[in-house]
Scaffold this motif. Structure first.
Motif, PDB file in Angstrom:
ATOM      1  N   GLU A  20       0.833  -1.206   0.000  1.00 24.33           N
ATOM      2  CA  GLU A  20       0.000   0.000   0.000  1.00 24.33           C
ATOM      3  C   GLU A  20       0.869   1.259   0.000  1.00 24.33           C
ATOM      4  OE1 GLU A  20      -3.604   2.094   2.554  1.00 24.33           O
ATOM      5  OE2 GLU A  20      -2.740   0.220   3.256  1.00 24.33           O
ATOM      6  N   GLN A  21       1.951   1.254   0.786  1.00 25.05           N
ATOM      7  CA  GLN A  21       2.867   2.395   0.813  1.00 25.05           C
ATOM      8  C   GLN A  21       3.553   2.576  -0.537  1.00 25.05           C
ATOM      9  OE1 GLN A  21       5.526   1.606   4.050  1.00 25.05           O
ATOM     10  NE2 GLN A  21       3.913   1.709   5.589  1.00 25.05           N
ATOM     11  N   ALA A  22       3.963   1.478  -1.146  1.00 23.28           N
ATOM     12  CA  ALA A  22       4.608   1.555  -2.456  1.00 23.28           C
ATOM     13  C   ALA A  22       3.634   2.091  -3.503  1.00 23.28           C
ATOM     14  CB  ALA A  22       5.126   0.180  -2.869  1.00 23.28           C
ATOM     15  N   GLU A  23       2.392   1.650  -3.444  1.00 23.26           N
ATOM     16  CA  GLU A  23       1.382   2.130  -4.389  1.00 23.26           C
ATOM     17  C   GLU A  23       1.164   3.634  -4.239  1.00 23.26           C
ATOM     18  OE1 GLU A  23      -3.255   1.238  -5.631  1.00 23.26           O
ATOM     19  OE2 GLU A  23      -2.498   0.498  -3.721  1.00 23.26           O
ATOM     20  N   GLN A  24       1.063   4.099  -3.015  1.00 25.26           N
ATOM     21  CA  GLN A  24       0.872   5.526  -2.782  1.00 25.26           C
ATOM     22  C   GLN A  24       2.071   6.341  -3.271  1.00 25.26           C
ATOM     23  OE1 GLN A  24      -1.973   7.013  -1.814  1.00 25.26           O
ATOM     24  NE2 GLN A  24      -2.788   4.940  -1.945  1.00 25.26           N
ATOM     25  N   ARG A  25       3.257   5.826  -3.044  1.00 22.72           N
ATOM     26  CA  ARG A  25       4.457   6.535  -3.503  1.00 22.72           C
ATOM     27  C   ARG A  25       4.501   6.604  -5.035  1.00 22.72           C
ATOM     28  NH1 ARG A  25      10.710   5.918  -1.582  1.00 22.72           N
ATOM     29  NH2 ARG A  25      11.485   7.417  -3.074  1.00 22.72           N
ATOM     30  N   LEU A  26       4.207   5.489  -5.693  1.00 23.84           N
ATOM     31  CA  LEU A  26       4.199   5.483  -7.161  1.00 23.84           C
ATOM     32  C   LEU A  26       3.128   6.412  -7.721  1.00 23.84           C
ATOM     33  CD1 LEU A  26       4.778   1.702  -7.904  1.00 23.84           C
ATOM     34  CD2 LEU A  26       6.344   3.589  -8.365  1.00 23.84           C
ATOM     35  N   LEU A  27       1.958   6.430  -7.102  1.00 21.36           N
ATOM     36  CA  LEU A  27       0.912   7.337  -7.550  1.00 21.36           C
ATOM     37  C   LEU A  27       1.346   8.791  -7.397  1.00 21.36           C
ATOM     38  CD1 LEU A  27      -2.284   5.561  -6.183  1.00 21.36           C
ATOM     39  CD2 LEU A  27      -1.608   5.842  -8.573  1.00 21.36           C
ATOM     40  N   GLY A  28       2.062   9.087  -6.332  1.00 15.58           N
ATOM     41  CA  GLY A  28       2.581  10.447  -6.142  1.00 15.58           C
ATOM     42  C   GLY A  28       3.598  10.824  -7.205  1.00 15.58           C
ATOM     43  N   ILE A  29       4.478   9.883  -7.547  1.00 19.39           N
ATOM     44  CA  ILE A  29       5.483  10.129  -8.591  1.00 19.39           C
ATOM     45  C   ILE A  29       4.806  10.391  -9.927  1.00 19.39           C
ATOM     46  CG2 ILE A  29       7.324   9.055  -9.949  1.00 19.39           C
ATOM     47  CD1 ILE A  29       8.153   7.601  -7.300  1.00 19.39           C
ATOM     48  N   VAL A  30       3.846   9.549 -10.281  1.00 16.80           N
ATOM     49  CA  VAL A  30       3.132   9.707 -11.549  1.00 16.80           C
ATOM     50  C   VAL A  30       2.378  11.036 -11.567  1.00 16.80           C
ATOM     51  CG1 VAL A  30       1.262   8.784 -12.968  1.00 16.80           C
ATOM     52  CG2 VAL A  30       2.986   7.248 -12.031  1.00 16.80           C
ATOM     53  N   ALA A  31       1.727  11.388 -10.472  1.00 18.56           N
ATOM     54  CA  ALA A  31       0.985  12.647 -10.409  1.00 18.56           C
ATOM     55  C   ALA A  31       1.909  13.836 -10.594  1.00 18.56           C
ATOM     56  CB  ALA A  31       0.234  12.745  -9.078  1.00 18.56           C
ATOM     57  N   ARG A  32       3.091  13.816  -9.962  1.00 16.57           N
ATOM     58  CA  ARG A  32       4.061  14.916 -10.130  1.00 16.57           C
ATOM     59  C   ARG A  32       4.539  15.013 -11.566  1.00 16.57           C
ATOM     60  NH1 ARG A  32       5.970  13.142  -5.378  1.00 16.57           N
ATOM     61  NH2 ARG A  32       7.720  12.075  -6.336  1.00 16.57           N
ATOM     62  N   GLN A  33       4.838  13.866 -12.180  1.00 17.20           N
ATOM     63  CA  GLN A  33       5.313  13.876 -13.557  1.00 17.20           C
ATOM     64  C   GLN A  33       4.239  14.387 -14.508  1.00 17.20           C
ATOM     65  OE1 GLN A  33       6.733   9.870 -14.116  1.00 17.20           O
ATOM     66  NE2 GLN A  33       8.769  10.387 -13.363  1.00 17.20           N
ATOM     67  N   LEU A  34       3.010  14.004 -14.295  1.00 16.21           N
ATOM     68  CA  LEU A  34       1.923  14.512 -15.128  1.00 16.21           C
ATOM     69  C   LEU A  34       1.740  16.009 -14.929  1.00 16.21           C
ATOM     70  CD1 LEU A  34      -0.698  11.635 -14.805  1.00 16.21           C
ATOM     71  CD2 LEU A  34       0.726  12.190 -16.795  1.00 16.21           C
ATOM     72  N   ALA A  35       1.856  16.466 -13.689  1.00 17.50           N
ATOM     73  CA  ALA A  35       1.725  17.899 -13.413  1.00 17.50           C
ATOM     74  C   ALA A  35       2.864  18.691 -14.053  1.00 17.50           C
ATOM     75  CB  ALA A  35       1.704  18.141 -11.901  1.00 17.50           C
ATOM     76  N   ASP A  36       4.039  18.077 -14.180  1.00 20.30           N
ATOM     77  CA  ASP A  36       5.188  18.736 -14.807  1.00 20.30           C
ATOM     78  C   ASP A  36       5.158  18.648 -16.328  1.00 20.30           C
ATOM     79  OD1 ASP A  36       6.151  19.413 -12.319  1.00 20.30           O
ATOM     80  OD2 ASP A  36       7.600  17.771 -12.221  1.00 20.30           O
ATOM     81  N   GLY A  37       4.112  18.030 -16.869  1.00 24.73           N
ATOM     82  CA  GLY A  37       3.973  17.955 -18.317  1.00 24.73           C
ATOM     83  C   GLY A  37       4.754  16.840 -18.968  1.00 24.73           C
ATOM     84  N   LEU A  38       5.027  15.770 -18.254  1.00 26.38           N
ATOM     85  CA  LEU A  38       5.808  14.665 -18.806  1.00 26.38           C
ATOM     86  C   LEU A  38       5.156  14.063 -20.036  1.00 26.38           C
ATOM     87  CD1 LEU A  38       8.304  12.840 -18.398  1.00 26.38           C
ATOM     88  CD2 LEU A  38       6.833  11.296 -17.144  1.00 26.38           C
ATOM     89  N   ASP A  39       3.834  14.054 -20.078  1.00 23.44           N
ATOM     90  CA  ASP A  39       3.157  13.468 -21.227  1.00 23.44           C
ATOM     91  C   ASP A  39       2.725  14.518 -22.252  1.00 23.44           C
ATOM     92  OD1 ASP A  39       1.201  14.628 -19.674  1.00 23.44           O
ATOM     93  OD2 ASP A  39      -0.305  13.127 -20.151  1.00 23.44           O
ATOM     94  N   ALA A  40       3.163  15.751 -22.055  1.00 20.72           N
ATOM     95  CA  ALA A  40       2.760  16.831 -22.964  1.00 20.72           C
ATOM     96  C   ALA A  40       3.472  16.711 -24.310  1.00 20.72           C
ATOM     97  CB  ALA A  40       3.079  18.180 -22.332  1.00 20.72           C
ATOM     98  N   PRO A  41       2.828  17.175 -25.372  1.00 24.10           N
ATOM     99  CA  PRO A  41       3.492  17.176 -26.678  1.00 24.10           C
ATOM    100  C   PRO A  41       4.771  18.020 -26.614  1.00 24.10           C
ATOM    101  CG  PRO A  41       1.156  17.655 -26.909  1.00 24.10           C
ATOM    102  CD  PRO A  41       1.458  17.663 -25.438  1.00 24.10           C
TER     103      PRO A  41
END
Length: 68
Positions: A20-41
């Motif tokens: 559960e802790q690992a899942e929460q940490r990974l979700l936080g990493i993905v959320a930060r990367q998406l907020a930073d525009g990692l998937d942006a054109p």
């Protein structure tokens, strides 16, 4: 050799908590990367050096000036 389920409940609970802790940490990493525009054109173009199909390394600085 059969064992009683009660003998492994503590380990199972600890393992569940770790996952559960690992899942929460990974979700936080993905959320930060998406907020930073990692998937942006254009992300690759902004963050990676140009691709050279001939295999020569990218040199961001001029190498024409020789040192004395």
């Amino acid at each position: 050799m059969p064992i009683h389920p009660g003998t492994v409940e503590d380990r199972a609970a600890g393992t569940r908590d770790l996952y559960e802790q690992a899942e929460q940490r990974l979700l936080g990493i993905v959320a930060r990367q998406l907020a930073d525009g990692l998937d942006a054109p254009g992300w690759v173009e902004r963050t990676c050096p140009p691709y050279n199909p001939h295999g020569a390394p990218h040199r961001p600085f001029s190498t024409s000036s020789a040192r004395p």
